[in-house]
Write a protein that holds these residues in place. Structure first.
Motif, PDB file in Angstrom:
ATOM      1  N   TYR A 288       3.077 -39.485  -7.100  1.00  0.00           N
ATOM      2  CA  TYR A 288       3.335 -39.404  -8.532  1.00  0.00           C
ATOM      3  C   TYR A 288       3.768 -40.780  -9.041  1.00  0.00           C
ATOM      4  N   PRO A 289       3.502 -41.107 -10.291  1.00  0.00           N
ATOM      5  CA  PRO A 289       4.069 -42.347 -10.844  1.00  0.00           C
ATOM      6  C   PRO A 289       5.554 -42.157 -11.122  1.00  0.00           C
ATOM      7  N   SER A 290       6.335 -43.173 -10.835  1.00  0.00           N
ATOM      8  CA  SER A 290       7.758 -43.144 -11.148  1.00  0.00           C
ATOM      9  C   SER A 290       7.967 -43.759 -12.536  1.00  0.00           C
ATOM     10  N   ARG A 389       7.574 -34.432  -8.211  1.00  0.00           N
ATOM     11  CA  ARG A 389       7.747 -35.813  -8.655  1.00  0.00           C
ATOM     12  C   ARG A 389       9.155 -36.296  -8.337  1.00  0.00           C
ATOM     13  N   SER A 390      10.113 -35.384  -8.357  1.00  0.00           N
ATOM     14  CA  SER A 390      11.501 -35.725  -8.068  1.00  0.00           C
ATOM     15  C   SER A 390      11.646 -36.414  -6.715  1.00  0.00           C
ATOM     16  N   SER A 391      10.756 -36.098  -5.774  1.00  0.00           N
ATOM     17  CA  SER A 391      10.818 -36.741  -4.459  1.00  0.00           C
ATOM     18  C   SER A 391      10.558 -38.238  -4.573  1.00  0.00           C
ATOM     19  N   ILE A 392       9.625 -38.624  -5.435  1.00  0.00           N
ATOM     20  CA  ILE A 392       9.337 -40.043  -5.643  1.00  0.00           C
ATOM     21  C   ILE A 392      10.478 -40.704  -6.394  1.00  0.00           C
ATOM     22  N   ASP A 393      11.049 -39.992  -7.378  1.00  0.00           N
ATOM     23  CA  ASP A 393      12.200 -40.532  -8.103  1.00  0.00           C
ATOM     24  C   ASP A 393      13.367 -40.791  -7.163  1.00  0.00           C
ATOM     25  N   ILE A 474      10.332 -48.605  -1.216  1.00  0.00           N
ATOM     26  CA  ILE A 474      10.128 -48.544  -2.664  1.00  0.00           C
ATOM     27  C   ILE A 474       8.818 -49.181  -3.112  1.00  0.00           C
ATOM     28  N   PRO A 475       8.474 -50.404  -2.669  1.00  0.00           N
ATOM     29  CA  PRO A 475       7.223 -51.003  -3.150  1.00  0.00           C
ATOM     30  C   PRO A 475       5.994 -50.154  -2.862  1.00  0.00           C
ATOM     31  N   ARG A 476       5.968 -49.444  -1.758  1.00  0.00           N
ATOM     32  CA  ARG A 476       4.794 -48.663  -1.373  1.00  0.00           C
ATOM     33  C   ARG A 476       4.548 -47.472  -2.295  1.00  0.00           C
ATOM     34  N   PHE A 477       5.570 -47.074  -3.046  1.00  0.00           N
ATOM     35  CA  PHE A 477       5.470 -45.871  -3.868  1.00  0.00           C
ATOM     36  C   PHE A 477       5.518 -46.160  -5.373  1.00  0.00           C
ATOM     37  N   LEU A 478       5.478 -47.418  -5.769  1.00  0.00           N
ATOM     38  CA  LEU A 478       5.502 -47.701  -7.203  1.00  0.00           C
ATOM     39  C   LEU A 478       4.175 -48.295  -7.656  1.00  0.00           C
ATOM     40  N   TYR A 479       3.841 -48.020  -8.900  1.00  0.00           N
ATOM     41  CA  TYR A 479       2.628 -48.565  -9.523  1.00  0.00           C
ATOM     42  C   TYR A 479       3.033 -49.714 -10.437  1.00  0.00           C
ATOM     43  N   ARG A 480       2.577 -50.900 -10.104  1.00  0.00           N
ATOM     44  CA  ARG A 480       2.925 -52.076 -10.898  1.00  0.00           C
ATOM     45  C   ARG A 480       2.320 -51.982 -12.299  1.00  0.00           C
ATOM     46  N   ASP A 481       2.842 -52.787 -13.209  1.00  0.00           N
ATOM     47  CA  ASP A 481       2.335 -52.844 -14.579  1.00  0.00           C
ATOM     48  C   ASP A 481       0.905 -53.393 -14.551  1.00  0.00           C
TER      49      ASP A 481
END
Length: 530
Positions: A288-290, A389-393, A474-481
């Motif tokens: 999910y996107p954070s 999604r809460s898991s990604i948050d 954290i970097p592996r699970f975030l979508y950059r701008d």
């Protein structure tokens, strides 16, 4: 007249000879052209270079092609200009051709500048601003202490179903796009099946729910790109769980979801969802996107330091809603445990159960981030499906997730993104480092395991080690701008997804088996899914 005869004869011979020479040269050129074309290597793909920064907060939808448009042989086989620089070698085996869709399949066709739909919080136009990231979060703006944890840059009110839009914007910047489908390793399909379904998600008859996506698949399977491999080199994103696209044929009209993933065409494609069917080894899920979408490695490092240093007065926390009529017993038990512990200052709770007010509360990023950065552990009982999604948050907040079903764990769902064996932080025997807790839901419900007591057994040192492992992830699970050139080196969720996708597509084209292989524990997944 007789005296001029030799002169006329000479003229005739010269004209005839010139004509014969011209014919021979023309034939020879034609013959050489055919020979060269038959042995020439395939042309290199033309690289599409997009701007480094885009000023608009909302990119227009890609150009659409007319329904009757077809590629011509000359357009597919045309060679690049001699002055065109060759594409970088790093793109070999990574080229992607992005389809243009007819306007009738463009889910954002009404999201035009000035439309009142952008002001409607329930409209999907509202989630498309800032390339799908949503409205920018202004720290402390009316949030009181809840907003203090949010940094001033990189954070947005991102809707959990916005990934189709975000991913499309990232694909438009992908460094290895090609305008030659024959040279592509994969074909990206920028269709938004989740947004299409969302407008008639539940309570509509099956024709209304299935019809639009079936019409799209008929169009897709008629395209020239489909013919080569029957769509096996095509991929797309569907920003809901797999279960919402697997309605049983002949189901009731008052149900939810459609049968998009049950169609023969999607059975050939690779469709990325938020939650896969882990018992169907061809299913692949992406995170999910954070709310965090950084534009530099510095922003990421600063947030990791902030999450690492955050005071955490709560032993555990939970954000979610109860289900009607006790439909999810484990969720009710988590509520009861957290409410009891909250009276002793041991649990932080955000209750989303109260209709519209509760829904808005659980859409407020500042409240959720503030809660999760205040707790050591974040409880993640299953909801409508196993993954939340809460898991990604909780990953983004450095809050150790506590799962109650193995099918909810990140290693079961996000096999491309979950840390790899042997990387820094793993145990000496090569197994993945521990960053989560797994409790058996049956044991909890039947009183054999007490959640608070079990989590209290972890020492400060163990908690710190688990949190550090989580923060590294954290970097592996975030979508950059996707709108700006990222400053620094970091491989985010999109990059990891494309690495996995390109590897999968190369194997498909090599005739290999692309069935995802588990670690031997897949059979046990169903033993803990009550």
């Amino acid at each position: 007249m007789e005296a001029n005869y030799p002169k006329y004869l000479l003229y005739c011979l010269l004209i005839t000879g010139s004509w014969l020479i011209s014919c021979l040269l023309h034939f020879q050129y034609f013959h050489l052209s055919l020979s060269a074309s038959s042995i020439a290597a395939p042309r290199r793909a033309a690289l599409v270079v997009l701007p480094a920064a885009l000023d608009a907060t909302f990119l227009p939808a890609p150009a659409v092609e007319a329904d009757d448009k077809r590629w011509s042989a000359s357009s597919v086989a045309a060679s690049p200009s001699p002055s065109s620089p060759p594409p970088p070698a790093s793109c070999e085996g990574r080229y992607v051709y992005m389809l243009d869709l007819p306007s009738r399949f463009d889910m954002l066709r009404d999201c035009v500048a000035g439309s009142p739909l952008f002001d409607d919080m329930w409209s999907w136009c509202a989630i498309t601003v800032n390339a799908g990231l949503g409205p920018k979060i202004v720290p402390g703006a009316g949030n009181g202490s809840d907003g203090d944890i949010i940094p001033s840059t990189g954070w947005y009110s991102t809707d959990q179903y916005a990934l189709e839009v975000i991913f499309h914007h990232w694909m438009r910047r992908y460094e290895c796009l090609t305008d030659d489908p024959a040279a592509a390793t994969a074909v990206y399909v920028p269709y938004y099946p989740a947004l299409e379904l969302h407008q008639h998600l539940c309570g509509f008859n099956t024709t209304a729910r299935d019809g639009p996506s079936e019409a799209f698949l008929r169009w897709l399977s008629s395209q020239p790109t489909w013919a080569a491999l029957g769509g096996r080199d095509h991929f797309m994103v569907a920003a809901k769980t797999t279960w919402m696209f697997r309605r049983e044929p002949g189901g009731r009209d008052d149900g939810c979801g459609n049968n998009f993933l049950g169609q023969p065409e999607t059975g050939n494609m690779t469709v990325l969802t938020y939650e896969s069917n882990i018992w169907a080894p061809r299913d692949i899920a992406v995170p999910y996107p954070s709310y965090f979408h950084p534009s530099s490695a510095g922003e990421v490092a600063a947030w990791q330091a902030r999450a690492r240093a955050a005071p955490r007065p709560f032993l555990f926390a939970f954000a979610g809603a109860r289900r009607l009529k006790g439909q999810l017993a484990i969720r009710d038990r988590v509520f009861d445990v957290c409410e009891a512990a909250a009276r002793r200052g041991r649990c932080g709770l955000v209750d989303c159960s109260h209709g519209l007010e509760g829904s808005i509360t659980c859409r407020t990023a500042a409240k959720l981030v503030a809660l999760f950065t205040s707790a050591r552990f974040c409880l993640q009982p299953r909801g409508d499906s196993f993954m939340r999604r809460s898991s990604i948050d909780s990953v983004m907040a450095g809050c150790i997730p506590v799962f109650f079903h193995r099918a909810s764990t990140l290693e079961a769902q996000y096999r491309w993104h979950e840390p790899e064996p042997g990387r820094s932080g793993s145990n000496d025997d090569g197994r993945r480092g521990r960053y989560y807790v797994l409790l058996n839901s049956d044991d909890v419900l039947e009183g054999r395991v007490d959640i608070e007591e079990e989590l209290s057994r972890y020492t400060d040192e163990e908690v710190a080690a688990m949190r550090e492992e989580l923060i590294k992830m954290i970097p592996r699970f975030l979508y950059r701008d996707p709108r700006v050139r990222f400053e620094g080196e970091m491989r985010g969720a999109f990059d990891i997804t494309m690495d996995g996708m390109m590897d999968r597509m190369r194997r498909i084209k090599n005739g290999e088996d692309v069935t995802l292989k588990g670690d031997g524990s897949d059979e046990a997944m169903g033993d803990n899914d009550s």
